[in-house]
Design a protein around this motif. Structure first.
Motif, PDB file in Angstrom:
ATOM      1  N   ASP A 191       1.231  -1.007  -0.192  1.00 13.76           N
ATOM      2  CA  ASP A 191       0.158  -0.067   0.721  1.00 13.76           C
ATOM      3  C   ASP A 191       0.782   1.446  -0.034  1.00 13.76           C
ATOM      4  O   ASP A 191       0.921   1.985  -0.509  1.00 13.76           O
ATOM      5  CB  ASP A 191      -0.640   0.317   1.360  1.00 13.76           C
ATOM      6  N   GLU A 192       1.711   1.704   0.872  1.00 14.29           N
ATOM      7  CA  GLU A 192       3.107   2.263   0.971  1.00 14.29           C
ATOM      8  C   GLU A 192       3.758   2.530  -0.192  1.00 14.29           C
ATOM      9  O   GLU A 192       3.765   3.347  -1.175  1.00 14.29           O
ATOM     10  CB  GLU A 192       4.058   2.521   1.781  1.00 14.29           C
ATOM     11  N   LYS A 224       1.340   3.515  -2.662  1.00 17.34           N
ATOM     12  CA  LYS A 224       0.886   5.142  -2.756  1.00 17.34           C
ATOM     13  C   LYS A 224       1.702   6.262  -3.355  1.00 17.34           C
ATOM     14  O   LYS A 224       1.844   7.402  -3.924  1.00 17.34           O
ATOM     15  CB  LYS A 224       0.927   5.834  -1.183  1.00 17.34           C
ATOM     16  N   ARG A 225       3.069   5.783  -3.082  1.00 11.79           N
ATOM     17  CA  ARG A 225       4.393   6.418  -4.143  1.00 11.79           C
ATOM     18  C   ARG A 225       4.724   6.840  -5.030  1.00 11.79           C
ATOM     19  O   ARG A 225       4.756   7.663  -5.535  1.00 11.79           O
ATOM     20  CB  ARG A 225       5.346   6.281  -2.741  1.00 11.79           C
TER      21      ARG A 225
END
Length: 67
Positions: free
Chosen positions: A53-54, A57-58
């Motif tokens: 997920d991170e 997002k990035r």
């Protein structure tokens, strides 16, 4: 606990390492694992959902434009 993957272990020992049966069956699972790592390299665990997920997002997907 998962059962030991004997079919895969025998395939690697006989097919990749070309071990004779007596030599293969004399190995411990730890010795076989070391031989597999020597040939294939270390195995990395897949990333977890939070890390995925991170990253998403990035680095979000972008729509491609036709030129």
């Amino acid at each position: 606990m998962k059962p030991f993957p004997w079919t895969e272990a025998m395939g690697f020992g006989f097919g990749v390492l070309h071990l004779p049966p007596a030599q293969f069956w004399a190995m411990t699972p730890r010795e076989l694992a070391a031989a597999i790592r020597a040939v294939r390299g270390p195995l990395n665990e897949p990333i977890g959902r939070a890390a995925l997920d991170e990253l998403m997002k990035r680095f979000p997907d972008r729509e491609r434009t036709l030129s």
